[in-house]
Design an enzyme around this catalytic site. Sequence first.
Site, mmCIF file in Angstrom:
data_model
loop_
_atom_site.group_PDB
_atom_site.id
_atom_site.type_symbol
_atom_site.label_atom_id
_atom_site.label_comp_id
_atom_site.label_asym_id
_atom_site.label_seq_id
_atom_site.Cartn_x
_atom_site.Cartn_y
_atom_site.Cartn_z
ATOM 1 N N HIS A 246 0.820 -1.229 0.000
ATOM 2 C CA HIS A 246 0.000 0.000 0.000
ATOM 3 C C HIS A 246 0.850 1.273 0.000
ATOM 4 O O HIS A 246 0.323 2.358 -0.210
ATOM 5 C CB HIS A 246 -0.956 -0.023 1.199
ATOM 6 C CG HIS A 246 -2.046 -1.039 1.032
ATOM 7 N ND1 HIS A 246 -3.298 -0.730 0.567
ATOM 8 C CD2 HIS A 246 -2.036 -2.379 1.211
ATOM 9 C CE1 HIS A 246 -4.027 -1.826 0.482
ATOM 10 N NE2 HIS A 246 -3.286 -2.852 0.873
ATOM 11 N N ASP B 85 3.299 9.325 -0.910
ATOM 12 C CA ASP B 85 2.102 8.595 -0.488
ATOM 13 C C ASP B 85 1.850 7.494 -1.506
ATOM 14 O O ASP B 85 1.894 7.756 -2.719
ATOM 15 C CB ASP B 85 0.897 9.550 -0.466
ATOM 16 C CG ASP B 85 -0.079 9.223 0.639
ATOM 17 O OD1 ASP B 85 -0.152 8.041 1.028
ATOM 18 O OD2 ASP B 85 -0.771 10.145 1.114
HETATM 19 P P1 ADQ Z 1 -3.136 5.925 4.693
HETATM 20 O O1 ADQ Z 1 -1.735 6.410 4.882
HETATM 21 O O2 ADQ Z 1 -3.923 5.727 5.914
HETATM 22 O O3 ADQ Z 1 -3.172 4.568 3.837
HETATM 23 P P2 ADQ Z 1 -5.077 7.413 2.879
HETATM 24 O O4 ADQ Z 1 -5.148 6.620 1.639
HETATM 25 O O5 ADQ Z 1 -5.071 8.871 2.594
HETATM 26 O O6 ADQ Z 1 -3.788 7.064 3.723
HETATM 27 O O7 ADQ Z 1 -6.319 7.267 3.898
HETATM 28 C C1 ADQ Z 1 -6.982 6.127 4.213
HETATM 29 C C2 ADQ Z 1 -8.405 6.434 4.762
HETATM 30 O O8 ADQ Z 1 -8.390 7.033 6.060
HETATM 31 C C3 ADQ Z 1 -9.237 7.364 3.873
HETATM 32 O O9 ADQ Z 1 -10.474 6.717 3.665
HETATM 33 C C4 ADQ Z 1 -9.419 8.645 4.678
HETATM 34 O O10 ADQ Z 1 -10.685 9.266 4.486
HETATM 35 C C5 ADQ Z 1 -9.289 8.154 6.097
HETATM 36 N N1 ADQ Z 1 -8.685 9.226 6.914
HETATM 37 C C6 ADQ Z 1 -7.499 9.811 6.718
HETATM 38 N N2 ADQ Z 1 -7.302 10.778 7.637
HETATM 39 C C7 ADQ Z 1 -8.396 10.800 8.423
HETATM 40 C C8 ADQ Z 1 -8.785 11.585 9.537
HETATM 41 N N3 ADQ Z 1 -8.021 12.585 9.983
HETATM 42 N N4 ADQ Z 1 -9.982 11.307 10.119
HETATM 43 C C9 ADQ Z 1 -10.756 10.335 9.629
HETATM 44 N N5 ADQ Z 1 -10.449 9.571 8.573
HETATM 45 C C10 ADQ Z 1 -9.283 9.799 7.971
HETATM 46 C C11 ADQ Z 1 -2.223 3.711 3.173
HETATM 47 C C12 ADQ Z 1 -1.223 4.424 2.242
HETATM 48 C C13 ADQ Z 1 -1.959 5.261 1.200
HETATM 49 C C14 ADQ Z 1 -2.936 4.372 0.428
HETATM 50 C C15 ADQ Z 1 -3.811 3.560 1.376
HETATM 51 C C16 ADQ Z 1 -4.641 2.533 0.623
HETATM 52 O O11 ADQ Z 1 -0.326 5.233 2.993
HETATM 53 O O12 ADQ Z 1 -1.041 5.841 0.312
HETATM 54 O O13 ADQ Z 1 -3.774 5.181 -0.384
HETATM 55 O O14 ADQ Z 1 -3.034 2.866 2.336
HETATM 56 O O15 ADQ Z 1 -3.810 1.721 -0.157
#
Ligand code: ADQ
Length: 468
Positions: free
Chosen positions: A155, A363
């Site tokens: 991921h 990311d």
């Molecule tokens: P994450 O680093 O967690 O995931 P991201 O893909 O932006 O990053 O977010 C995942 C989920 O968490 C989204 O549905 C978002 O809405 C939710 N989220 C983020 N911040 C939040 C907050 N402050 N409050 C509530 N909800 C929040 C990892 C990788 C990413 C990749 C994903 C999926 O780092 O690059 O996109 O996995 O593969």
Amino acid sequence: MGRLVVVSNRVPLPSERGAKAGGLAVALADALQPGSLWFGWSGRRNARGSAVTHVQRSDGITYATVDLTEADYHSFYVNFSNGALWPLLHYRLGLIDFKSEDYDGYRSVNRQFAAALQPLLRADDLIWVHDYHLIPLAAELRGMGVKNRIGFFLHTPFVPPDIFHGMPRSVELLTNLCAYDVVGFHTRGYRASFLDCVAETLGIHPDPDGRFVWRGHAVRAIVDPIGIDADSFAACAREAAKSSDARLLRESLGRGALAIGVDRLDYSKGLVNRFQAIGRFFGNYPQHRREISFLQVAARSREDQGAYQRLRRELDQIVGDLNGRYSEFDWTPLRYMTRAVKRDTLAGFFRISRLGIVTPLRDGMNLVAKEYIAAQDPNDPGVLILSRFAGAAEEMTEALIVNPYDADEVAEAMHIGLSMDLEERRERWQALYDKVTGSTARRFCTVFLNHLGHADLQPERPTLRAIS
Ligand code: ADQ
């Protein structure tokens, strides 16, 4: 196809999920049919560690979890996975804190996971392992005689050889990845970096489809960008924009517009640079003061690590400086919350905002960028500002693409986004919406599982001894 077995570090147990489903649970919702098994860590720590497997069933899906000991939690999860692998895979060699005893803990937990999972497996199961915590899992399972098709999806980004080999034991990690049948990445660039590592380090030259053979074992590296269920997120945003939370937020803005950022509180998300760019924006474009307020929702994450504690202190200070400098008695330029907000509430906030700010330094994909687009009102859509270093930028080229390290460039994009006429906003949004609805969570699962289902099965597969 056989039964699907998903393995991830944390298992989103139905008993704990509540209203806020995690990203992986949402992404895999379509793939997890009744009969599937999801295996991983329970999230609990106790003295017995992985000795007992807990089993729950919900909607026909079996959730099997193990605990970790306190020592394993620290070496495997906190120190090696998040303190060494995470910075490595986000190009932050200077933040890697490698200790060989943590690496031993990482290997040991992967071995424990394999030992707990192996008795639950059936001969025709398709095993889909997720993320950097579990790179050695297939090698451990192979060492126990498991011959099933096993796939791995990363991921995070993958890094070029010069960076990858900054990590001690990098060759072991690379050969561990070669014990999978299918290895999936979000972008062409990450796959290319992985294949460059394979070519340079192992002396094997993969074919143009990412296929190669390592010690008699066929491996295929694929590109499979993760997506969201855009239609249901859009429906959720339409409803949530009418909620009392969205109404209160809108009222609190007065006549001003809203710019929103939503991230985990993580140094990869570029919040320090983003806040500096917001300061630069109000300095360079004073005409926008009072016209817009920024809301940053930054859910606290991994707080037992020094790098995250330092980041939080740094952000507290920048927010204080910025607001002290630009606030008026009835206007605050930057509102900053460090707790999670429910997904549907966020969807409503996205819909009423004029700018979506997604500026990670690195990311893997960034689902917030896709959620922001899905949430918009087609008649009056907001503008997405997106870092060129998010995996999402490979597809979402109609966003305002920025270098997150360049505060002037990000500030200018904020100015351009705020000044953009409706026609251009609609054109850009429509192109992005078509992409987001065309690259969904369902498609992500289907593509991966099709590749895995068709991976070569080798009856005479040589046992890949786990490297310890
Ligand atoms: P994450 O680093 O967690 O995931 P991201 O893909 O932006 O990053 O977010 C995942 C989920 O968490 C989204 O549905 C978002 O809405 C939710 N989220 C983020 N911040 C939040 C907050 N402050 N409050 C509530 N909800 C929040 C990892 C990788 C990413 C990749 C994903 C999926 O780092 O690059 O996109 O996995 O593969």
